[in-house]
Every structure is written in structure tokens, then in C-alpha cells.
Design a protein around this motif. Structure first.
Motif, PDB file in Angstrom:
ATOM      1  N   MET A  14       0.823  -1.205   0.000  1.00  0.00           N
ATOM      2  CA  MET A  14       0.000   0.000   0.000  1.00  0.00           C
ATOM      3  C   MET A  14       0.860   1.258   0.000  1.00  0.00           C
ATOM      4  O   MET A  14       0.378   2.348  -0.214  1.00  0.00           O
ATOM      5  CB  MET A  14      -0.972   0.016   1.176  1.00  0.00           C
ATOM      6  CG  MET A  14      -2.119  -0.978   0.982  1.00  0.00           C
ATOM      7  SD  MET A  14      -3.265  -1.093   2.345  1.00  0.00           S
ATOM      8  CE  MET A  14      -4.449   0.200   2.017  1.00  0.00           C
ATOM      9  N   ASN A  95      -3.555  -6.731   7.984  1.00  0.00           N
ATOM     10  CA  ASN A  95      -3.207  -5.314   7.906  1.00  0.00           C
ATOM     11  C   ASN A  95      -3.762  -4.645   9.155  1.00  0.00           C
ATOM     12  O   ASN A  95      -4.983  -4.646   9.382  1.00  0.00           O
ATOM     13  CB  ASN A  95      -3.828  -4.660   6.664  1.00  0.00           C
ATOM     14  CG  ASN A  95      -2.983  -4.866   5.425  1.00  0.00           C
ATOM     15  OD1 ASN A  95      -1.770  -5.024   5.519  1.00  0.00           O
ATOM     16  ND2 ASN A  95      -3.615  -4.854   4.268  1.00  0.00           N
ATOM     17  N   CYS A 152      -9.122  -7.111  -0.096  1.00  0.00           N
ATOM     18  CA  CYS A 152      -8.201  -6.001   0.184  1.00  0.00           C
ATOM     19  C   CYS A 152      -7.869  -5.273  -1.112  1.00  0.00           C
ATOM     20  O   CYS A 152      -7.811  -5.875  -2.188  1.00  0.00           O
ATOM     21  CB  CYS A 152      -6.923  -6.526   0.831  1.00  0.00           C
ATOM     22  SG  CYS A 152      -5.689  -5.245   1.150  1.00  0.00           S
ATOM     23  N   VAL A 153      -7.630  -3.971  -1.012  1.00  0.00           N
ATOM     24  CA  VAL A 153      -7.259  -3.155  -2.171  1.00  0.00           C
ATOM     25  C   VAL A 153      -5.938  -3.654  -2.784  1.00  0.00           C
ATOM     26  O   VAL A 153      -5.651  -3.394  -3.947  1.00  0.00           O
ATOM     27  CB  VAL A 153      -7.163  -1.659  -1.753  1.00  0.00           C
ATOM     28  CG1 VAL A 153      -5.931  -1.384  -0.907  1.00  0.00           C
ATOM     29  CG2 VAL A 153      -7.223  -0.723  -2.950  1.00  0.00           C
ATOM     30  N   GLY A 250     -10.907  -3.618   1.862  1.00  0.00           N
ATOM     31  CA  GLY A 250     -10.717  -3.931   3.280  1.00  0.00           C
ATOM     32  C   GLY A 250     -10.375  -2.750   4.158  1.00  0.00           C
ATOM     33  O   GLY A 250     -10.699  -2.756   5.353  1.00  0.00           O
ATOM     34  N   PHE A 251      -9.727  -1.727   3.597  1.00  0.00           N
ATOM     35  CA  PHE A 251      -9.301  -0.628   4.471  1.00  0.00           C
ATOM     36  C   PHE A 251     -10.466   0.150   5.079  1.00  0.00           C
ATOM     37  O   PHE A 251     -10.282   0.867   6.063  1.00  0.00           O
ATOM     38  CB  PHE A 251      -8.284   0.306   3.772  1.00  0.00           C
ATOM     39  CG  PHE A 251      -8.784   1.107   2.600  1.00  0.00           C
ATOM     40  CD1 PHE A 251      -9.442   2.312   2.794  1.00  0.00           C
ATOM     41  CD2 PHE A 251      -8.545   0.678   1.299  1.00  0.00           C
ATOM     42  CE1 PHE A 251      -9.866   3.083   1.712  1.00  0.00           C
ATOM     43  CE2 PHE A 251      -8.962   1.432   0.201  1.00  0.00           C
ATOM     44  CZ  PHE A 251      -9.629   2.635   0.413  1.00  0.00           C
TER      45      PHE A 251
HETATM   46 MO   LIG Z   1      -6.493  -3.757   2.829  1.00  0.00          MO
END
Ligand SMILES: [Mo]
Ligand SMILES: Nc1nc2c(c(=O)[nH]1)N[C@H]1C(S)=C(S)[C@@H](COP(=O)(O)O)O[C@H]1N2
Length: 337
Positions: A14, A95, A152-153, A250-251
């Protein structure tokens, strides 16, 4: 030498402004990149990722899971029947930057956080503002189990059996006013317990912040999780209470929540604050809108093996379009990413 940047790429996807190797599309994955991936697995200190590929963990059963047993109702109508990720995978590849940026750091260090007692401050545009003991916030609600996909990204995903309560029920009980257009969440900020918050290299302006539009928050899929595989959440997954918004990257699913604020204006959120051109407020899972540094068309479904990376097609809204597409019917999702 040439190795290090690649290892860092893999470990801080990220943050590093280069496309991580696992974001390669299927057609780009040559035997050599498989080999290089393998080298990275072996070379890194990232024990958790390596552990994910170990046959012993792949065989882990549901027995022997730590935590307090929860009473809950299964919710098949809100659950996928895809294969669940094993407990060790869900709890060792995380994360949670409050404890470090390595995927293994949360499992290693999150036990330093004390989650009992836990208090949540309720603020802003609602009738029932105040400081709530977590038990009081949860008391009126029956726990449910929902097996959701988490995407997740960074282009990996897992199937996770959460236990918790619908966010809409909790928010309604706090009686938002007509001015409440957004709801904002904050994670605990306590550098004494969270070593990542003491780090000089941290890019996040603590506390971690997230938010939803009110109609998104009140959608039947939005969930507050307090458990995993029928037991209370381990700290690395966001104990004692975390958000789960399965159609978004996900963030958005903020962990270890201590503040809920109803707001008239759209709140600033952590990843949008760090890199607004890469991470938006909406963050809906969308294979049609690539991340500026990698494709979002596919994802690695974890756990994956060294020689079977398990790439699958990413589905718009993470497959929850039937429940949520109407929320965005008049919006250009390439603009509001
Ligand atoms: Mo994520
Ligand atoms: N407070 C906080 N919440 C967070 C994060 C974080 O770093 N800090 N990471 C997010 C990201 S990027 C993801 S993919 C999910 C991961 O949840 P999991 O570790 O339970 O799988 O948590 C989200 N919630």
C-alpha cells in the motif's frame, strides 16, 4: 542489491510506489515470476506469508480456536458458501498498521493492546451521545454469524466467518438526527500499546479514521464484528469490535473502534488522507476501476500455494451488487472511487 526493493515491494504494497509482483495479471505470470515470488517468500522475514503456504496450516481445523465462545445465530442468507480461510490464515496475515506494516506484525504485537474494559464514545448528530461500555452498546442485540468475502485493495481476498451485530441496529439505537448524513469511526490511539503508532516511519496520521455515508452504514450488509469462527476476535483482527463492509476494499473495515460520530459533512478518512489519488472515500470493490499502480481485475484468494497462486476474477461490489448497487446508481464510480 537487486533483491531488497522487491522484498519491500511485497511487504508494503500500500505504500511503495511500484507495482507489487503479485499484482501482475495472469498472462504476465511467467515461470520466472513464480520462481521470484518463491524466492521472496523464502528470503523475507515475513514468517506469516510463508506460514500460509505450509501444509500444516492449510490443514488446520476449526477446533482449538482461542477466545471466549459466543452465542450466535447462523445467517445463511447473508453468508457465502465458498471455502472459508482457515483460522490460522485469517489471524496471521493481517493489515493493522497500528502494530506495524508487515503482514505478520499484528499477530506478533497486538497482544500488547488491552481490550477489557473497552469504551466507545458516541458523538455528534444523534440523541444518545455519551461514553458507552462495549457491553452496554451490544447488550440489546443478538449476535449473528455472517460468512463474508473480504477483498483487500492490495488484490488479495479471504472468506471469513464473522460473529457480530448489524451496524444498522446499533446506529438506530443511538437515534441519529435528520442532520446525520455520514458516520465516522476512529480506532484506539495509544502509542504505549500500539508500537506502530510510535514508529517514526508511519505514514498514517493517527488515529486511523474511517467513515460511511449514512445509507451505506444502514445497509443490511454493514456489520460490527466482535468474533471470528464463533469466538471473540483476536486482537490482530480488530478486537474487541471492528467494522466489516464486505462490498468495499478492506481498508474501510476499521478495527478496534473507540469513537462513533454522526456527521453532517463527509469525514476525512485515513487512506484518502495519505494518497487521495489512489484511495478514495467510497472504495467500492470494482474490477472496472484499476488502482493507479495495479490492476483490480483479479485477486489472490488466500490461502494460496507457492505454485498455485489462486488468482480469481474480482467481482463488482465484491459480489454484493444485488444488495448495494442501488446506493450508487447515479454516481460515476470511476470518479467516486
Ligand atoms: Mo487492505
Ligand atoms: N485501525 C485499522 N483498521 C484497519 C487497518 C489498519 O491498518 N488499522 N487495515 C485495514 C485493511 S487495509 C484491511 S485489508 C483489513 C484487514 O482485516 P483483517 O486483518 O482482519 O483481515 O483491516 C482494515 N482495518
Amino acid at each position: 542489491s537487486g533483491q531488497l526493493p522487491q522484498v519491500m515491494n511485497w511487504r508494503f504494497p500500500m505504500l511503495i510506489k511500484r507495482r507489487p509482483s503479485w499484482a501482475l495479471s495472469e498472462s504476465e505470470v511467467t515461470p520466472e515470476s513464480v520462481y521470484l515470488n518463491r524466492r521472496k517468500f523464502m528470503a523475507g522475514t515475513m514468517a506469516s506469508a510463508a506460514a500460509l503456504t505450509m501444509p500444516a496450516l492449510l490443514k488446520a481445523e476449526e477446533g482449538g480456536i482461542p477466545g471466549d465462545a459466543l452465542q450466535y445465530k447462523a445467517m445463511p442468507a447473508f453468508s457465502t458458501d465458498e471455502k472459508k480461510a482457515p483460522y490460522p490464515a485469517i489471524t496471521s496475515y493481517n493489515n493493522f498498521y497500528e502494530f506495524g506494516t508487515d503482514k505478520g506484525d499484528p499477530a506478533r504485537y497486538a497482544d500488547a493492546m488491552s481490550v477489557d474494559p473497552w469504551s466507545v464514545s458516541v458523538e455528534g448528530e444523534c440523541a444518545k451521545t455519551g461514553a458507552y461500555a462495549l457491553e452496554d452498546l451490544l447488550k440489546p442485540h443478538q449476535y449473528q454469524e455472517r460468512i463474508y468475502r473480504l477483498r483487500c485493495v492490495e488484490a488479495w481476498s479471504m472468506v471469513i466467518p464473522w460473529v457480530g451485530v448489524p451496524l444498522a441496529e446499533v446506529l438506530a439505537s443511538l437515534q441519529p438526527t435528520s442532520k446525520a448524513k455520514y458516520v465516522y469511526f476512529e480506532t484506539l490511539h495509544d502509542p504505549d500499546q500500539m508500537r506502530g503508532q510510535r514508529s517514526m516511519f508511519s505514514v498514517i496520521d493517527w488515529p486511523y479514521r474511517e467513515g460511511l455515508r449514512m445509507d451505506e452504514a444502514m445497509n443490511e450488509l454493514s456489520f460490527l464484528a466482535i468474533g471470528l469462527y464463533g469466538k471473540t476476535l483476536p486482537n490482530q483482527n480488530g478486537a474487541p469490535i471492528r467494522l466489516v463492509v464486505p462490498w468495499k476494499y478492506g481498508f474501510k473495515s476499521i478495527k478496534s473502534i473507540v469513537r462513533i460520530r454522526f456527521m453532517e459533512e463527509r469525514p476525512k478518512t485515513s487512506w484518502e488522507m495519505i494518497a487521495p489519488e489512489e484511495y478514495g472515500f467510497y472504495a467500492n470493490v470494482n474490477p472496472e476501476v484499476d488502482h493507479p499502480r495495479w490492476s483490480q481485475k483479479r485477486e489472490r484468494r488466500l490461502p494460496s500455494g507457492l505454485l498455485s497462486p489462486n488468482w480469481i476474477e474480482t467481482v463488482k461490489f465484491n459480489g454484493y451488487g444485488e444488495q448495494v448497487a442501488h446506493l450508487y446508481k447515479d454516481m460515476d464510480l470511476s470518479r467516486y472511487y
